[in-house]
Design an enzyme around this catalytic site. Structure first.
Site, PDB file in Angstrom:
ATOM      1  N   GLU A 119       0.935  -1.190   0.086  1.00  9.31           N
ATOM      2  CA  GLU A 119      -0.076  -0.090   0.266  1.00  9.31           C
ATOM      3  C   GLU A 119       0.697   1.179  -0.045  1.00  9.31           C
ATOM      4  O   GLU A 119       1.378   1.584  -0.932  1.00  9.31           O
ATOM      5  CB  GLU A 119      -1.315   0.077   1.299  1.00  9.31           C
ATOM      6  CG  GLU A 119      -1.881  -1.281   1.057  1.00  9.31           C
ATOM      7  CD  GLU A 119      -2.973  -1.476   1.933  1.00  9.31           C
ATOM      8  OE1 GLU A 119      -3.261  -0.324   2.748  1.00  9.31           O
ATOM      9  OE2 GLU A 119      -3.626  -2.480   2.126  1.00  9.31           O
ATOM     10  N   MET A 120       1.169   1.847   1.338  1.00  6.82           N
ATOM     11  CA  MET A 120       1.994   3.120   1.040  1.00  6.82           C
ATOM     12  C   MET A 120       3.422   2.703   1.203  1.00  6.82           C
ATOM     13  O   MET A 120       4.350   3.661   0.887  1.00  6.82           O
ATOM     14  CB  MET A 120       1.471   3.930   2.182  1.00  6.82           C
ATOM     15  CG  MET A 120       0.249   4.380   2.239  1.00  6.82           C
ATOM     16  SD  MET A 120      -0.622   5.217   3.506  1.00  6.82           S
ATOM     17  CE  MET A 120       0.024   6.951   3.533  1.00  6.82           C
TER      18      MET A 120
END
Lengths: 326, 326
Positions: A119-120
């Site tokens: 994700e990040m």
């Protein structure tokens, strides 16, 4: 006894809000406004990601119902996520966070995506290093938390506090619940009656019209998904929890397409059809389907209304994002 | 004659704003507010991209000085862009758009990224198809443009009209220009004096403190870049235009890092040092550098202040984004 049971299932005629299994959304209470303003900045700040490109708002976009409106999200380096991004709107009303409920609350959830490689793609340590290099953030954290050091607990607390404000009161359905009898059209009311009589309300109830329990996806017929998610069993390790997912909120459902944990279904008519058949063993007619969909569209409430936050600039010492490195 | 020439180069002592080569930013005039509101939605709408994930605001982020704060932008499927995203703030003041000036104005610019395979990866036809499938957009276009059909001219006109509002008046430097003599500290004023006397102002002038001419990057010494951009020659085809780039605005330069067309430089002290040596043959001392940087930070103006736009939801007929397909 029978009458009470019938009433509890929402099968009774409409007596008014006091008897309904869905309650109006209330405005947020007990909010720390300084923490909200800090959390709002953090929510929009892509510097909490490795790339400097992905923020909370990238996948839980507050311009678009608190979702990204794609089947599964795009993560660092364009990785394809395993599951549909649930809306952040009214998420404070959920019994737990994520589709499988693996986070107990918003604060526990907020740290997840930052450090998830898909994700990040960052780490909490690196994210804190970025924030501590930015003088205006350091001052704001100190103002809000009264400490000299920034830590991940403060970051996730602030984001969660902001997210608590993301409720959507004042939908036409809530106006009706609160006594505005002409807030819904006859078709929408008929849809609500069907929603209750068909049993949808057994799971989709409470102020969030969902979010209050885990239920099996595919009760009467199995749900066929190309996604590999198996739901709550990933948390409990129990076979009985396979394909148990948190019941999603239906608030703002007109905006939170595509539907289901794999985002496989694009439209509300299709979602209502699948839910009727797989969960309830009921094939809605085209007319019934249209009525339920009309009701669902009355659940769109006031969307978040705030000025786009302006983020404090990095300093000369701020570590730079690395979007294209390993 | 000599006095006039000296004054024109900004070498004269400070006589007040009338003599300065930098003028205050004015608030936008002659704005069509309906068009602005429509353009604001389009600016934030990732459905103008193939993936449904990238909007104008992704790379020209209005929370971050109208840039993405990374050296070169991230495009569809995480492609690495060839050049640094210039700020959209005050871009209406530029003599032309893009680093090489290949678009005459904001309207001409706005269509570029949508259809660039390395950026939003879409086509104008597909983007219009998406917009025409969304009833609330169709109504808003009709209200603003009075036509039954949506077309790309309307889309780019509306985006450009919104972008015209993205000016940043009221910086401390502008307050000083307008007569607030204590708006700048002695160090900042000394930096401004150096900025003029060293010759920076010869290119960085006008209300945008830049944006008014094309100039060679690497006048005294060549600029060594790993990026392949050769500037204006790509537009004119003339060898004489190699490495000629639009002079970037210095408005809000504290927020628009990293610097130069290749985004190779992270900090203002470094950027000032490189500019001094390569463009002016001048090695600023540490003290001079600090003064010029202090002046540059007074150019941060009022940032855009508006409510996050809420986008109209897609309809059942809206073509869906395809983030992971070819």
């Amino acid at each position: 006894m029978l009458a009470a049971a019938v009433s509890a299932l929402g099968l009774a005629p409409l007596y008014g809000a006091a008897q309904e299994l869905i309650q109006p959304i209330k405005p947020p209470a007990q909010i720390n406004i300084g923490m909200v303003e800090l959390g709002k900045k953090l929510y929009f700040d892509p510097r909490l990601s490795k790339s400097g490109f992905i923020s909370c708002n990238s996948c839980h976009n507050l311009s678009m119902g608190g979702t990204d409106n794609i089947p599964t999200s795009i993560g660092d380096k364009w990785q394809q996520g395993p599951i549909n991004a649930p809306t952040v709107l009214n998420s404070s009303l959920n019994l737990a966070q994520f589709w499988d409920g693996r986070a107990a609350d918003l604060k526990a959830q907020a740290g997840g995506p930052i450090a998830n490689p898909g994700e990040m793609g960052f780490t909490h340590t690196l994210a804190i290093g970025v924030l501590e290099s930015i003088p205006a953030y350091v001052r704001e954290f100190k103002q809000v938390f009264g400490k000299d050091k920034v830590d991940i607990d403060q970051v996730t607390l602030a984001i969660a506090e902001f997210e608590k404000t993301l409720v959507t009161p004042n939908s036409r359905f809530d106006q009706w619940l609160l006594g505005k009898s002409d807030a819904l059209s006859p078709q929408e009311l008929a849809g609500y009656k069907l929603f209750k009589e068909s049993g949808c309300v057994a799971c989709h109830n409470g102020p969030a019209v969902g979010g209050a329990s885990f239920q099996k996806m595919g009760v009467v017929e199995p749900y066929k998904s190309t996604g590999g998610a198996e739901g709550r069993s990933a948390v409990t390790g129990k076979d009985v929890d396979r394909f148990m997912f948190k019941v999603p909120t239906l608030r703002n459902v007109e905006m939170t397409y595509p539907y289901f944990h794999d985002g496989a279904v694009n439209t509300l008519p299709e979602a209502v059809d699948v839910m009727g058949r797989l969960q309830l063993g009921k094939k809605f007619t085209a007319d019934e389907n249209a009525k339920v969909v009309a009701f669902l569209k009355t659940l769109t409430g006031d969307q978040p209304n705030f000025a786009l936050p302006i983020l404090p600039p990095s300093s000369d010492k701020t570590p730079r994002p690395t979007p294209f490195s390993k």
